[in-house]
Design a protein around this motif. Structure first.
Motif, mmCIF file in Angstrom:
data_model
loop_
_atom_site.group_PDB
_atom_site.id
_atom_site.type_symbol
_atom_site.label_atom_id
_atom_site.label_comp_id
_atom_site.label_asym_id
_atom_site.label_seq_id
_atom_site.Cartn_x
_atom_site.Cartn_y
_atom_site.Cartn_z
ATOM 1 N N THR A 180 13.129 -9.220 -2.522
ATOM 2 C CA THR A 180 12.002 -8.295 -2.637
ATOM 3 C C THR A 180 11.816 -7.935 -4.101
ATOM 4 O OG1 THR A 180 12.538 -7.363 -0.476
ATOM 5 C CG2 THR A 180 11.108 -6.050 -1.891
ATOM 6 N N LEU A 181 10.575 -7.931 -4.563
ATOM 7 C CA LEU A 181 10.247 -7.381 -5.878
ATOM 8 C C LEU A 181 9.729 -5.975 -5.642
ATOM 9 C CD1 LEU A 181 8.347 -10.258 -7.750
ATOM 10 C CD2 LEU A 181 10.796 -9.790 -7.666
ATOM 11 N N ARG A 182 10.352 -5.005 -6.329
ATOM 12 C CA ARG A 182 9.952 -3.606 -6.214
ATOM 13 C C ARG A 182 9.567 -3.091 -7.596
ATOM 14 N NH1 ARG A 182 11.198 -0.562 -1.734
ATOM 15 N NH2 ARG A 182 12.168 -1.691 -0.028
ATOM 16 N N THR A 183 8.719 -2.083 -7.622
ATOM 17 C CA THR A 183 8.324 -1.506 -8.902
ATOM 18 C C THR A 183 9.553 -0.959 -9.617
ATOM 19 O OG1 THR A 183 7.842 0.624 -7.858
ATOM 20 C CG2 THR A 183 5.984 -0.917 -8.149
ATOM 21 N N ASP B 50 4.304 -5.684 -16.708
ATOM 22 C CA ASP B 50 4.571 -5.521 -15.282
ATOM 23 C C ASP B 50 6.041 -5.881 -15.080
ATOM 24 O OD1 ASP B 50 1.894 -4.917 -14.689
ATOM 25 O OD2 ASP B 50 1.391 -7.020 -14.421
ATOM 26 N N ARG B 51 6.849 -4.883 -14.800
ATOM 27 C CA ARG B 51 8.301 -5.072 -14.684
ATOM 28 C C ARG B 51 8.734 -4.734 -13.267
ATOM 29 N NH1 ARG B 51 9.246 -2.699 -18.932
ATOM 30 N NH2 ARG B 51 9.560 -4.528 -20.209
ATOM 31 N N PHE B 52 9.500 -5.635 -12.653
ATOM 32 C CA PHE B 52 9.915 -5.453 -11.271
ATOM 33 C C PHE B 52 11.423 -5.621 -11.139
ATOM 34 C CE2 PHE B 52 5.730 -7.602 -11.290
ATOM 35 C CZ PHE B 52 4.969 -6.505 -10.925
ATOM 36 N N VAL B 53 12.000 -4.876 -10.213
ATOM 37 C CA VAL B 53 13.410 -5.011 -9.888
ATOM 38 C C VAL B 53 13.516 -6.012 -8.745
ATOM 39 C CG1 VAL B 53 15.509 -3.808 -9.174
ATOM 40 C CG2 VAL B 53 13.809 -2.619 -10.558
ATOM 41 N N VAL B 54 14.370 -6.999 -8.928
ATOM 42 C CA VAL B 54 14.643 -7.985 -7.882
ATOM 43 C C VAL B 54 15.701 -7.362 -6.970
ATOM 44 C CG1 VAL B 54 15.438 -10.322 -7.371
ATOM 45 C CG2 VAL B 54 14.186 -9.864 -9.508
ATOM 46 N N CYS B 55 15.394 -7.267 -5.688
ATOM 47 C CA CYS B 55 16.285 -6.572 -4.757
ATOM 48 C C CYS B 55 16.585 -7.419 -3.531
ATOM 49 C CB CYS B 55 15.633 -5.269 -4.283
ATOM 50 S SG CYS B 55 15.309 -4.081 -5.588
ATOM 51 N N LEU B 56 17.734 -7.118 -2.951
ATOM 52 C CA LEU B 56 18.083 -7.596 -1.619
ATOM 53 C C LEU B 56 17.960 -6.384 -0.706
ATOM 54 C CD1 LEU B 56 21.241 -9.734 -2.468
ATOM 55 C CD2 LEU B 56 18.846 -10.459 -2.375
ATOM 56 N N PRO C 266 19.756 -3.728 -5.987
ATOM 57 C CA PRO C 266 19.110 -4.395 -7.128
ATOM 58 C C PRO C 266 20.027 -5.489 -7.679
ATOM 59 C CG PRO C 266 19.853 -2.198 -7.755
ATOM 60 C CD PRO C 266 20.165 -2.357 -6.302
ATOM 61 N N ILE C 267 19.429 -6.663 -7.951
ATOM 62 C CA ILE C 267 20.227 -7.776 -8.477
ATOM 63 C C ILE C 267 19.649 -8.370 -9.760
ATOM 64 C CG2 ILE C 267 21.179 -8.367 -6.215
ATOM 65 C CD1 ILE C 267 19.226 -10.819 -6.246
ATOM 66 N N GLY C 268 18.511 -7.880 -10.206
ATOM 67 C CA GLY C 268 17.926 -8.437 -11.418
ATOM 68 C C GLY C 268 16.584 -7.818 -11.739
ATOM 69 N N VAL C 269 15.934 -8.406 -12.733
ATOM 70 C CA VAL C 269 14.620 -7.946 -13.175
ATOM 71 C C VAL C 269 13.764 -9.170 -13.476
ATOM 72 C CG1 VAL C 269 13.371 -6.734 -15.020
ATOM 73 C CG2 VAL C 269 15.496 -5.770 -14.128
ATOM 74 N N VAL C 270 12.497 -9.095 -13.119
ATOM 75 C CA VAL C 270 11.519 -10.111 -13.497
ATOM 76 C C VAL C 270 10.325 -9.372 -14.096
ATOM 77 C CG1 VAL C 270 10.449 -10.237 -11.205
ATOM 78 C CG2 VAL C 270 10.252 -12.163 -12.741
ATOM 79 N N THR C 271 9.786 -9.912 -15.182
ATOM 80 C CA THR C 271 8.657 -9.264 -15.844
ATOM 81 C C THR C 271 7.508 -10.245 -16.037
ATOM 82 O OG1 THR C 271 9.428 -9.775 -18.076
ATOM 83 C CG2 THR C 271 10.164 -7.690 -17.123
ATOM 84 N N VAL C 272 6.315 -9.671 -16.107
ATOM 85 C CA VAL C 272 5.101 -10.403 -16.454
ATOM 86 C C VAL C 272 4.604 -9.745 -17.731
ATOM 87 C CG1 VAL C 272 2.802 -11.110 -15.714
ATOM 88 C CG2 VAL C 272 4.619 -10.772 -14.002
ATOM 89 N N GLU C 273 4.804 -10.412 -18.854
ATOM 90 C CA GLU C 273 4.474 -9.834 -20.156
ATOM 91 C C GLU C 273 3.138 -10.349 -20.671
ATOM 92 O OE1 GLU C 273 7.805 -10.772 -22.672
ATOM 93 O OE2 GLU C 273 9.165 -9.500 -21.524
ATOM 94 N N ASP C 274 2.449 -9.511 -21.422
ATOM 95 C CA ASP C 274 1.239 -9.871 -22.170
ATOM 96 C C ASP C 274 0.046 -10.250 -21.305
ATOM 97 O OD1 ASP C 274 2.715 -9.483 -24.504
ATOM 98 O OD2 ASP C 274 3.313 -11.575 -24.609
ATOM 99 N N ALA C 275 0.060 -9.949 -20.025
ATOM 100 C CA ALA C 275 -1.015 -10.391 -19.136
ATOM 101 C C ALA C 275 -2.357 -9.750 -19.446
ATOM 102 C CB ALA C 275 -0.642 -10.112 -17.684
ATOM 103 N N ASP C 276 -2.354 -8.606 -20.108
ATOM 104 C CA ASP C 276 -3.625 -7.939 -20.374
ATOM 105 C C ASP C 276 -4.374 -8.514 -21.567
ATOM 106 O OD1 ASP C 276 -1.622 -6.961 -22.036
ATOM 107 O OD2 ASP C 276 -2.451 -4.946 -22.119
ATOM 108 N N TRP C 277 -3.752 -9.420 -22.340
ATOM 109 C CA TRP C 277 -4.480 -9.933 -23.507
ATOM 110 C C TRP C 277 -4.312 -11.427 -23.767
ATOM 111 C CZ3 TRP C 277 -2.029 -11.683 -28.082
ATOM 112 C CH2 TRP C 277 -0.652 -11.478 -28.133
ATOM 113 N N ARG C 278 -3.401 -12.091 -23.087
ATOM 114 C CA ARG C 278 -3.273 -13.540 -23.261
ATOM 115 C C ARG C 278 -2.563 -14.112 -22.051
ATOM 116 N NH1 ARG C 278 1.615 -15.814 -25.448
ATOM 117 N NH2 ARG C 278 3.221 -14.251 -25.627
ATOM 118 N N ASP D 108 22.598 -18.841 -6.275
ATOM 119 C CA ASP D 108 22.299 -18.645 -4.856
ATOM 120 C C ASP D 108 20.825 -18.847 -4.517
ATOM 121 O OD1 ASP D 108 24.976 -18.007 -4.281
ATOM 122 O OD2 ASP D 108 24.655 -15.884 -4.707
ATOM 123 N N GLY D 109 20.003 -19.208 -5.501
ATOM 124 C CA GLY D 109 18.580 -19.418 -5.259
ATOM 125 C C GLY D 109 17.727 -18.172 -5.362
ATOM 126 N N TYR D 110 18.342 -17.021 -5.601
ATOM 127 C CA TYR D 110 17.567 -15.777 -5.693
ATOM 128 C C TYR D 110 16.619 -15.792 -6.893
ATOM 129 C CZ TYR D 110 20.872 -13.878 -2.273
ATOM 130 O OH TYR D 110 21.633 -13.651 -1.163
#
Length: 184
Positions: free
Chosen positions: A13-16, A57-63, A80-92, A107-109
């Motif tokens: 799950t990606l959570r805010t 846009d920063r999300f916590v990777v969760c089980l 929580p097991i990690g973080v995934v981010t989407v950077e610079d989406a508002d301008w490029r 483990d494929g997560y």
């Protein structure tokens, strides 16, 4: 404590990302297995708080277990097991970054979390592609990106200082049309 569900698949799950997640982020960044691989200096809590205020846009990777609520994560039901981010989406072209705690590597997560982040990005932004970057020597990260259809677009020689020396970074790109075709 991670916030509301942004995206979910069978296992991940990606959570805010919420201010309450800063201690998790700080503990993870203090781990040399993560920090050295990211090439990031250790940050104190105040530095991490300002880092989390940017437009990323920063999300916590969760089980999540079955009792986890979509709107509010209870620590007893969300790990929580990690973080995934989407950077610079508002301008490029958006740039994806990601990491998992070392005990969850292999483990494929990571693949599942990045896949959810790609779906989120293409649903949320009108960009024709997303990008990502990996150290040339990071075979696991490069393999993850390539398994999702990313194509190598170039190399920045001595692009980052990591673990005591400069390393080359490999840039990857994934077109929206490629992602759509692979996921029909």
């Amino acid at each position: 404590m991670p916030g509301a569900v942004v995206a979910r698949d069978e296992r991940v799950t990606l959570r805010t990302f919420e201010r309450e997640d800063i201690p998790f982020l700080q503990r993870a960044h203090a781990n040399p297995e993560i920090r050295y691989q990211m090439g990031k200096p250790l940050k104190n809590r105040a530095e991490l708080e300002s880092w989390t205020d940017d437009a990323t846009d920063r999300f916590v990777v969760c089980l999540d277990d079955e009792a986890a609520s979509p709107g509010d994560a209870d620590d007893a039901h969300v790990t929580p097991i990690g973080v995934v981010t989407v950077e610079d989406a508002d301008w490029r072209r958006p740039e994806l970054t990601y990491w998992l705690v070392p005990e969850r590597h292999g483990d494929g997560y990571g693949t599942e979390a990045v896949s959810l982040a790609i779906d989120y990005t293409f649903r949320t932004y009108a960009h024709p592609a997303v990008g990502a970057c990996a150290y040339e020597s990071n075979d696991a990260s490069r393999g993850l990106l390539e398994s999702l259809g990313f194509v190598e677009e170039g190399c920045t020689r001595m692009g980052f200082f990591a673990d005591g020396g400069y390393v080359d970074t490999v840039q990857y790109g994934l077109l929206r049309s490629e992602w759509d075709a692979a996921n029909e």
